[in-house]
Design a protein around this motif. Structure first.
Motif, PDB file in Angstrom:
ATOM      1  N   PHE A  20     -10.575  69.743  -0.788  1.00  0.00           N
ATOM      2  CA  PHE A  20     -11.708  70.524  -1.262  1.00  0.00           C
ATOM      3  C   PHE A  20     -12.912  69.640  -1.569  1.00  0.00           C
ATOM      4  CE2 PHE A  20      -8.126  73.380  -2.545  1.00  0.00           C
ATOM      5  CZ  PHE A  20      -8.425  74.400  -1.651  1.00  0.00           C
ATOM      6  N   ALA A  21     -12.661  68.482  -2.187  1.00  0.00           N
ATOM      7  CA  ALA A  21     -13.761  67.561  -2.488  1.00  0.00           C
ATOM      8  C   ALA A  21     -14.416  67.060  -1.204  1.00  0.00           C
ATOM      9  CB  ALA A  21     -13.250  66.390  -3.318  1.00  0.00           C
ATOM     10  N   ALA A  22     -13.594  66.723  -0.204  1.00  0.00           N
ATOM     11  CA  ALA A  22     -14.122  66.239   1.067  1.00  0.00           C
ATOM     12  C   ALA A  22     -14.898  67.331   1.791  1.00  0.00           C
ATOM     13  CB  ALA A  22     -12.979  65.744   1.949  1.00  0.00           C
ATOM     14  N   ARG A  23     -14.467  68.568   1.635  1.00  0.00           N
ATOM     15  CA  ARG A  23     -15.153  69.689   2.278  1.00  0.00           C
ATOM     16  C   ARG A  23     -16.600  69.797   1.798  1.00  0.00           C
ATOM     17  NH1 ARG A  23     -12.289  75.481   1.970  1.00  0.00           N
ATOM     18  NH2 ARG A  23     -10.622  74.175   2.833  1.00  0.00           N
ATOM     19  N   PHE A  24     -16.844  69.390   0.556  1.00  0.00           N
ATOM     20  CA  PHE A  24     -18.192  69.445   0.006  1.00  0.00           C
ATOM     21  C   PHE A  24     -18.947  68.132   0.183  1.00  0.00           C
ATOM     22  CE2 PHE A  24     -16.116  72.755  -2.751  1.00  0.00           C
ATOM     23  CZ  PHE A  24     -16.693  73.829  -2.071  1.00  0.00           C
ATOM     24  N   GLY A  25     -18.404  67.252   1.034  1.00  0.00           N
ATOM     25  CA  GLY A  25     -19.118  66.033   1.385  1.00  0.00           C
ATOM     26  C   GLY A  25     -18.774  64.813   0.564  1.00  0.00           C
ATOM     27  N   HIS A  26     -17.821  64.940  -0.354  1.00  0.00           N
ATOM     28  CA  HIS A  26     -17.492  63.792  -1.196  1.00  0.00           C
ATOM     29  C   HIS A  26     -16.713  62.725  -0.419  1.00  0.00           C
ATOM     30  CE1 HIS A  26     -18.913  64.568  -5.236  1.00  0.00           C
ATOM     31  NE2 HIS A  26     -18.633  65.838  -5.064  1.00  0.00           N
ATOM     32  N   THR A  27     -17.043  61.475  -0.719  1.00  0.00           N
ATOM     33  CA  THR A  27     -16.342  60.336  -0.139  1.00  0.00           C
ATOM     34  C   THR A  27     -15.025  60.131  -0.878  1.00  0.00           C
ATOM     35  OG1 THR A  27     -18.444  59.275   0.397  1.00  0.00           O
ATOM     36  CG2 THR A  27     -16.482  57.867   0.359  1.00  0.00           C
ATOM     37  N   LEU A  28     -13.959  59.933  -0.130  1.00  0.00           N
ATOM     38  CA  LEU A  28     -12.653  59.693  -0.745  1.00  0.00           C
ATOM     39  C   LEU A  28     -12.239  58.245  -0.543  1.00  0.00           C
ATOM     40  CD1 LEU A  28     -10.626  62.870   0.303  1.00  0.00           C
ATOM     41  CD2 LEU A  28     -11.772  62.418  -1.871  1.00  0.00           C
ATOM     42  N   VAL A  29     -12.038  57.543  -1.641  1.00  0.00           N
ATOM     43  CA  VAL A  29     -11.410  56.224  -1.573  1.00  0.00           C
ATOM     44  C   VAL A  29      -9.937  56.493  -1.274  1.00  0.00           C
ATOM     45  CG1 VAL A  29     -10.847  54.128  -2.843  1.00  0.00           C
ATOM     46  CG2 VAL A  29     -13.044  55.281  -3.235  1.00  0.00           C
ATOM     47  N   PRO A  30      -9.384  55.921  -0.200  1.00  0.00           N
ATOM     48  CA  PRO A  30      -8.014  56.268   0.211  1.00  0.00           C
ATOM     49  C   PRO A  30      -7.019  56.231  -0.952  1.00  0.00           C
ATOM     50  CG  PRO A  30      -9.019  54.851   1.844  1.00  0.00           C
ATOM     51  CD  PRO A  30      -9.979  54.906   0.689  1.00  0.00           C
ATOM     52  N   PRO A  31      -6.371  57.348  -1.245  1.00  0.00           N
ATOM     53  CA  PRO A  31      -5.398  57.381  -2.344  1.00  0.00           C
ATOM     54  C   PRO A  31      -4.183  56.512  -2.042  1.00  0.00           C
ATOM     55  CG  PRO A  31      -6.094  59.598  -1.721  1.00  0.00           C
ATOM     56  CD  PRO A  31      -6.564  58.677  -0.641  1.00  0.00           C
ATOM     57  N   ARG A  32      -3.667  55.870  -3.080  1.00  0.00           N
ATOM     58  CA  ARG A  32      -2.469  55.040  -2.926  1.00  0.00           C
ATOM     59  C   ARG A  32      -1.708  55.035  -4.250  1.00  0.00           C
ATOM     60  NH1 ARG A  32      -6.761  51.585  -3.897  1.00  0.00           N
ATOM     61  NH2 ARG A  32      -6.385  49.874  -5.373  1.00  0.00           N
ATOM     62  N   PRO A  33      -0.416  54.744  -4.213  1.00  0.00           N
ATOM     63  CA  PRO A  33       0.381  54.761  -5.442  1.00  0.00           C
ATOM     64  C   PRO A  33      -0.037  53.646  -6.402  1.00  0.00           C
ATOM     65  CG  PRO A  33       1.767  54.777  -3.467  1.00  0.00           C
ATOM     66  CD  PRO A  33       0.388  54.435  -3.019  1.00  0.00           C
ATOM     67  N   ALA A  34      -0.027  53.955  -7.679  1.00  0.00           N
ATOM     68  CA  ALA A  34      -0.256  52.956  -8.729  1.00  0.00           C
ATOM     69  C   ALA A  34       0.743  53.203  -9.856  1.00  0.00           C
ATOM     70  CB  ALA A  34      -1.684  53.032  -9.248  1.00  0.00           C
ATOM     71  N   LEU A  72     -20.377  72.127  -9.059  1.00  0.00           N
ATOM     72  CA  LEU A  72     -19.019  71.581  -9.041  1.00  0.00           C
ATOM     73  C   LEU A  72     -18.871  70.443 -10.043  1.00  0.00           C
ATOM     74  CD1 LEU A  72     -16.196  71.433  -7.613  1.00  0.00           C
ATOM     75  CD2 LEU A  72     -17.241  69.762  -6.047  1.00  0.00           C
ATOM     76  N   PHE A  73     -17.768  70.470 -10.792  1.00  0.00           N
ATOM     77  CA  PHE A  73     -17.450  69.408 -11.742  1.00  0.00           C
ATOM     78  C   PHE A  73     -16.057  68.877 -11.396  1.00  0.00           C
ATOM     79  CE2 PHE A  73     -20.724  71.875 -13.577  1.00  0.00           C
ATOM     80  CZ  PHE A  73     -21.441  71.065 -14.454  1.00  0.00           C
ATOM     81  N   ILE A  74     -15.857  67.574 -11.584  1.00  0.00           N
ATOM     82  CA  ILE A  74     -14.594  66.930 -11.201  1.00  0.00           C
ATOM     83  C   ILE A  74     -14.103  66.069 -12.363  1.00  0.00           C
ATOM     84  CG2 ILE A  74     -13.468  65.393  -9.541  1.00  0.00           C
ATOM     85  CD1 ILE A  74     -15.675  66.110  -7.541  1.00  0.00           C
ATOM     86  N   ALA A  75     -12.815  66.190 -12.680  1.00  0.00           N
ATOM     87  CA  ALA A  75     -12.269  65.413 -13.804  1.00  0.00           C
ATOM     88  C   ALA A  75     -10.818  65.039 -13.526  1.00  0.00           C
ATOM     89  CB  ALA A  75     -12.375  66.221 -15.103  1.00  0.00           C
ATOM     90  N   GLY A  76     -10.330  64.092 -14.322  1.00  0.00           N
ATOM     91  CA  GLY A  76      -8.925  63.710 -14.241  1.00  0.00           C
ATOM     92  C   GLY A  76      -8.597  62.785 -13.088  1.00  0.00           C
ATOM     93  N   GLU A  77      -7.358  62.858 -12.637  1.00  0.00           N
ATOM     94  CA  GLU A  77      -6.827  61.907 -11.669  1.00  0.00           C
ATOM     95  C   GLU A  77      -7.403  62.071 -10.270  1.00  0.00           C
ATOM     96  OE1 GLU A  77      -2.400  60.234 -10.319  1.00  0.00           O
ATOM     97  OE2 GLU A  77      -2.568  61.817 -11.819  1.00  0.00           O
ATOM     98  N   LEU A  78      -8.119  63.154 -10.031  1.00  0.00           N
ATOM     99  CA  LEU A  78      -8.769  63.343  -8.733  1.00  0.00           C
ATOM    100  C   LEU A  78      -9.844  62.281  -8.495  1.00  0.00           C
ATOM    101  CD1 LEU A  78      -8.879  65.217  -6.241  1.00  0.00           C
ATOM    102  CD2 LEU A  78     -10.596  66.577  -7.459  1.00  0.00           C
TER     103      LEU A  78
END
Length: 409
Positions: free
Chosen positions: A174-188, A372-378
């Motif tokens: 959903f974030a990418a659909r609105f044009g947001h850049t995603l830093v590739p998710p990885r386990p931590a 749009l507002f974004i919070a937490g682990e996203l």
């Protein structure tokens, strides 16, 4: 107001929004809210850390600057007070971790649900967000059972860690659909696997104080931590391992990395060498493994002797200078070849996510989509073990709920 995801960030975002007088709907795909909260901290829920706002910011490194406004809105002390006000007594453990006195994560979740209920927000369970369209006056939200409209939307669906709890990375699409850049998710904060068969023989052994370093082939140190380590059948775990795991999962070739462990970090090499010399001279015909077991678990002592190319039954008095040097090097520089991690299935948090520069840290508002507002682990924001990640989720969720509601006034 619609909020997607009833985890740590979403529950507080919804409660705060409703407390501002906004009609608030919190959507959750699972049949129960806060599943990951219940799983955290070995079902005890390490809800924050005994430090000030600066300590939280510094724990996240340079990205921690993003948390200044969120922590100003809901600080560590205010977070603890929030739970105390809901009847959850807390305690600070020796490590600085803050837990409920009951050691029950369910008490933390129930406190959040009481706050949510009192706020007047509506919680819809078993209703995942399936589609999302942006319209001139807000959003059209499609769930598994209905279509809704909202002027403002807060995304708090979590990352990809512990996918069994429902965090399967839905929010990234959903974030990418609105044009947001995603830093590739990885386990931590995830256990590390190693190519050392002898490790499995030591499974269950905990070393309360070691130093670990992750090294490249060129001997460059990528991460270094001191703390507790646990041997497991697959490799290594424990707080000190979890804290360095993000550089392993983020490396293009984790198999090229080496994990170096100092099993006696309180002793410098010359001091350890001299101590072994004295003890060897004084111990006569006692086995060296028995002498070492005063400091370390016996099974580990025997393994260290083998790795140092010494007989397991070597007598202490027979230890030569060259053998003593090898043993000291093994104890202080125990090296294991890394093969990877246990992945998202065993990761406590997710590294990567929505790029921080695309979110206004003062409001948690998207810089690309004003509604749009974004919070937490996203968000691309992950900290060390010890309650830091929960604090970031609580604070960013609280700020998002407050500021999104103000936008509607």
């Amino acid at each position: 107001m619609i909020i997607a995801g009833a985890g740590a960030a979403g529950l507080l975002a919804a409660a705060r929004s409703a407390e501002q007088g906004r009609s608030t709907l919190l959507l959750e795909k699972n049949r129960k809210p806060g599943v990951k909260i219940l799983m955290s901290g070995g079902t005890r829920c390490n809800l924050t850390h005994a430090t000030d706002n600066r300590g939280i910011v510094e724990a996240f490194g340079p990205p921690g600057r993003f948390l200044h406004s969120a922590l100003a809105a809901l600080s560590v002390d205010e977070t603890v007070a929030l739970f105390e006000a809901e009847g959850v007594a807390t305690k600070v453990e020796e490590t600085g971790k803050i837990f409920p006195v009951s050691n029950k994560a369910v008490d933390v979740l129930n406190a959040l649900l009481r706050r949510l209920t009192r706020s007047g927000a509506t919680l819809a369970l078993g209703e995942p967000l399936l589609d999302l369209e942006r319209r001139e006056q807000g959003f059209v939200v499609s769930t598994s059972s209905r279509t809704l409209t909202a002027r403002r939307l807060i995304l708090t669906p979590g990352g990809k860690s512990y996918p069994g709890s429902g965090t399967t990375g839905d929010g990234y699409d959903f974030a990418a659909r609105f044009g947001h850049t995603l830093v590739p998710p990885r386990p931590a904060l995830v256990p590390v696997t190693v190519a050392a068969p002898w490790v499995a023989d030591l499974r269950g052994i905990t070393l309360p104080d070691v130093t670990v370093r992750v090294l490249t082939e060129a001997e460059r140190v990528l991460a270094s931590r001191r703390g507790s380590l646990l041997f497991a059948h697959f490799g290594l775990s424990g707080p000190v391992i979890l804290d360095v795991s993000r550089v392993v999962s983020g490396h293009p070739q984790p198999q090229a990395l080496v994990l170096e462990v100092d099993v006696l970090p309180a002793d410098k090499e010359p001091e350890l060498d001299e101590s072994l010399r004295r003890e060897s001279a004084a111990s006569g015909r006692k086995q060296l493994a028995v002498v070492l077991s005063d400091r370390l678990p016996r099974r580990l002592c025997e393994t260290l002797l083998v790795l140092a190319e010494l007989p397991v039954d070597r007598k202490a008095a027979a230890l030569s200078r060259a053998e003593r040097t090898r043993l000291v090097q093994t104890i202080k520089h125990l090296r294991l070849s890394i093969t990877g991690t246990l992945g998202f299935g065993k990761a406590e948090v997710t590294a990567g996510g929505v790029a921080l520069e695309e979110v206004d840290s003062r409001t948690m508002r998207s810089k690309l989509v004003p509604e749009l507002f974004i919070a937490g682990e996203l968000l691309d924001l992950d900290g060390p073990i010890g309650g830091y990640n929960f604090q970031a989720a609580f604070s960013t969720g609280w700020l998002a709920g407050e500021m999104a509601s103000r936008e509607l006034q």
